[in-house]
Write a protein that holds these residues in place. Structure first.
Motif, short mmCIF file in Angstrom:
data_model
loop_
_atom_site.label_atom_id
_atom_site.label_comp_id
_atom_site.label_asym_id
_atom_site.label_seq_id
_atom_site.Cartn_x
_atom_site.Cartn_y
_atom_site.Cartn_z
N ASN A 63 0.95 -1.03 -0.18
CA ASN A 63 -0.07 0.08 -0.10
C ASN A 63 0.87 1.22 0.10
O ASN A 63 2.10 1.38 0.29
N ARG A 64 0.23 2.23 -0.50
CA ARG A 64 1.02 3.78 -0.60
C ARG A 64 1.87 4.12 0.84
O ARG A 64 2.84 4.66 0.73
N THR A 65 1.33 3.82 1.97
CA THR A 65 2.03 4.03 3.24
C THR A 65 3.20 3.48 3.50
O THR A 65 4.15 3.84 4.00
N LYS A 66 3.53 2.31 2.79
CA LYS A 66 4.92 1.78 2.74
C LYS A 66 5.90 2.41 1.88
O LYS A 66 6.98 2.05 2.01
N ASN A 67 5.44 3.34 0.94
CA ASN A 67 6.27 4.02 0.01
C ASN A 67 7.27 3.25 -0.57
O ASN A 67 8.49 3.61 -0.81
N LEU A 68 6.88 2.15 -1.35
CA LEU A 68 7.69 1.33 -2.20
C LEU A 68 7.96 2.12 -3.41
O LEU A 68 9.04 1.95 -4.25
N GLU A 69 7.27 2.97 -3.89
CA GLU A 69 7.49 3.67 -5.03
C GLU A 69 8.89 4.44 -4.97
O GLU A 69 9.59 4.54 -5.87
N LEU A 70 9.04 5.00 -3.64
CA LEU A 70 10.52 5.57 -3.36
C LEU A 70 11.66 4.46 -3.35
O LEU A 70 12.52 4.63 -4.15
N LEU A 71 11.27 3.13 -2.97
CA LEU A 71 12.28 2.19 -2.94
C LEU A 71 12.44 1.75 -4.38
O LEU A 71 13.77 1.60 -4.97
N ILE A 72 11.44 1.82 -5.30
CA ILE A 72 11.65 1.48 -6.73
C ILE A 72 12.45 2.55 -7.31
O ILE A 72 13.40 2.16 -8.26
N GLU A 73 12.22 3.61 -6.97
CA GLU A 73 13.04 4.81 -7.96
C GLU A 73 14.61 4.93 -7.22
O GLU A 73 15.37 4.98 -7.92
N ALA A 74 14.71 4.35 -6.00
CA ALA A 74 16.05 4.41 -5.33
C ALA A 74 16.87 3.26 -6.05
O ALA A 74 17.87 3.42 -6.34
N MET A 75 16.10 2.17 -6.40
CA MET A 75 16.73 0.84 -6.92
C MET A 75 17.27 1.22 -8.38
O MET A 75 17.99 0.57 -8.70
N ALA A 76 16.54 2.26 -8.91
CA ALA A 76 17.03 2.57 -10.31
C ALA A 76 18.32 3.35 -10.30
O ALA A 76 18.78 3.68 -11.53
N ASN A 77 18.88 3.93 -9.26
CA ASN A 77 20.10 4.63 -9.08
C ASN A 77 20.99 3.79 -9.86
O ASN A 77 21.46 2.66 -9.28
N PRO A 78 22.07 4.54 -10.38
CA PRO A 78 23.09 3.73 -11.01
C PRO A 78 24.19 3.11 -9.67
O PRO A 78 24.73 2.17 -9.99
N ALA A 79 23.88 3.51 -8.61
CA ALA A 79 24.76 3.22 -7.67
C ALA A 79 24.27 1.90 -6.98
O ALA A 79 25.21 1.08 -6.38
N LEU A 80 23.21 1.71 -7.40
CA LEU A 80 22.70 0.11 -7.04
C LEU A 80 22.14 -0.69 -8.23
O LEU A 80 21.41 -1.67 -8.25
N ALA A 81 23.16 -0.71 -9.31
CA ALA A 81 22.74 -1.23 -10.38
C ALA A 81 22.84 -2.92 -10.50
O ALA A 81 22.13 -3.30 -10.84
N GLY A 82 23.69 -3.42 -9.52
CA GLY A 82 23.88 -4.79 -9.24
C GLY A 82 22.81 -5.16 -8.19
O GLY A 82 22.99 -6.41 -7.94
N ALA A 83 22.07 -4.39 -7.44
CA ALA A 83 21.24 -4.69 -6.30
C ALA A 83 19.98 -5.51 -6.75
O ALA A 83 19.59 -5.13 -8.00
N VAL A 84 19.79 -6.44 -6.05
CA VAL A 84 18.35 -7.27 -6.30
C VAL A 84 17.47 -6.75 -5.17
O VAL A 84 17.98 -7.08 -3.86
N LEU A 85 16.06 -6.77 -5.17
CA LEU A 85 15.29 -6.24 -4.02
C LEU A 85 14.54 -7.66 -3.90
O LEU A 85 13.79 -8.27 -4.74
N VAL A 86 14.67 -8.18 -2.54
CA VAL A 86 13.83 -9.23 -2.13
C VAL A 86 12.73 -8.71 -1.28
O VAL A 86 12.82 -8.01 -0.46
N ARG A 87 11.39 -9.11 -2.09
CA ARG A 87 10.22 -8.50 -1.23
C ARG A 87 9.47 -9.69 -0.47
O ARG A 87 9.40 -10.86 -1.07
#
Length: 185
Positions: free
Chosen positions: A7-31
């Protein structure tokens, strides 16, 4: 690692945008938890990151414990949290935490976590500056083993205040105060 509903309160939209940052290019998000919403999945696809998210759904406690031990960092960018159980659990398992300043997270995480102040508002689009700061905090924790080690040690100390032996006396005292107020009416 990200735990909770989508849901919106978890602010996963922010996490998705952060994961797109080149500094995290090799990172995998486990949900863990309820699956991402259609709009979140669409944004992942737009960013070319659909293959960098592993959704496990609900998992049994032993699997969750293994995830806390296997992942590099807990990412909790919530706007609102009643308590922040995943933060306390992560710290108890030695997993460094990067979280927002939403709700109770700063109190639960304490100085043991990287706390990123939220920009914007719950109903607004993701603030680009906040996404950059969240990405930078995640990248810093995952790239710096010494920092992650310090955060683990601080996290173990931080969660001691939430152990039953520490909470029970305070809870009983609160009940006693409430009872005394009620009886004095």
């Amino acid at each position: 690692l990200s735990i909770g509903h989508a849901n919106r309160t978890k602010n996963l939209e922010l996490l998705i945008e952060a994961m797109a940052n080149p500094a995290l290019a090799g990172a995998v998000l486990v949900r863990v938890g309820r699956p991402l919403r259609a709009s979140q999945l669409e944004r992942l696809a737009e960013l070319g990151m659909a293959g960098r998210v592993v959704e496990l759904g609900q998992v049994p406690p032993d699997v969750l414990l293994a995830l806390y031990s296997a992942c590099d960092v807990l990412a909790q960018p919530s706007w609102l949290e009643g308590f922040g159980i995943p933060v306390a659990e992560a710290q108890a398992c030695g997993l460094p935490v990067v979280c927002s300043d939403g709700g109770s997270l700063p109190e639960v995480a304490g100085s043991a976590a990287r706390i990123v102040p939220l920009g914007g508002a719950l109903s607004s689009a993701v603030d680009a500056g906040t996404a950059e700061r969240f990405a930078a905090a995640l990248a810093e924790v995952t790239a710096d083993a010494a920092l992650a080690g310090r955060m683990r040690a601080l996290g173990f100390e931080q969660v001691k205040q939430f152990r039953p032996a520490a909470v029970a006396p305070r809870l009983l005292a609160s009940y006693e105060r409430a009872l005394n107020r009620w009886q004095s009416r």
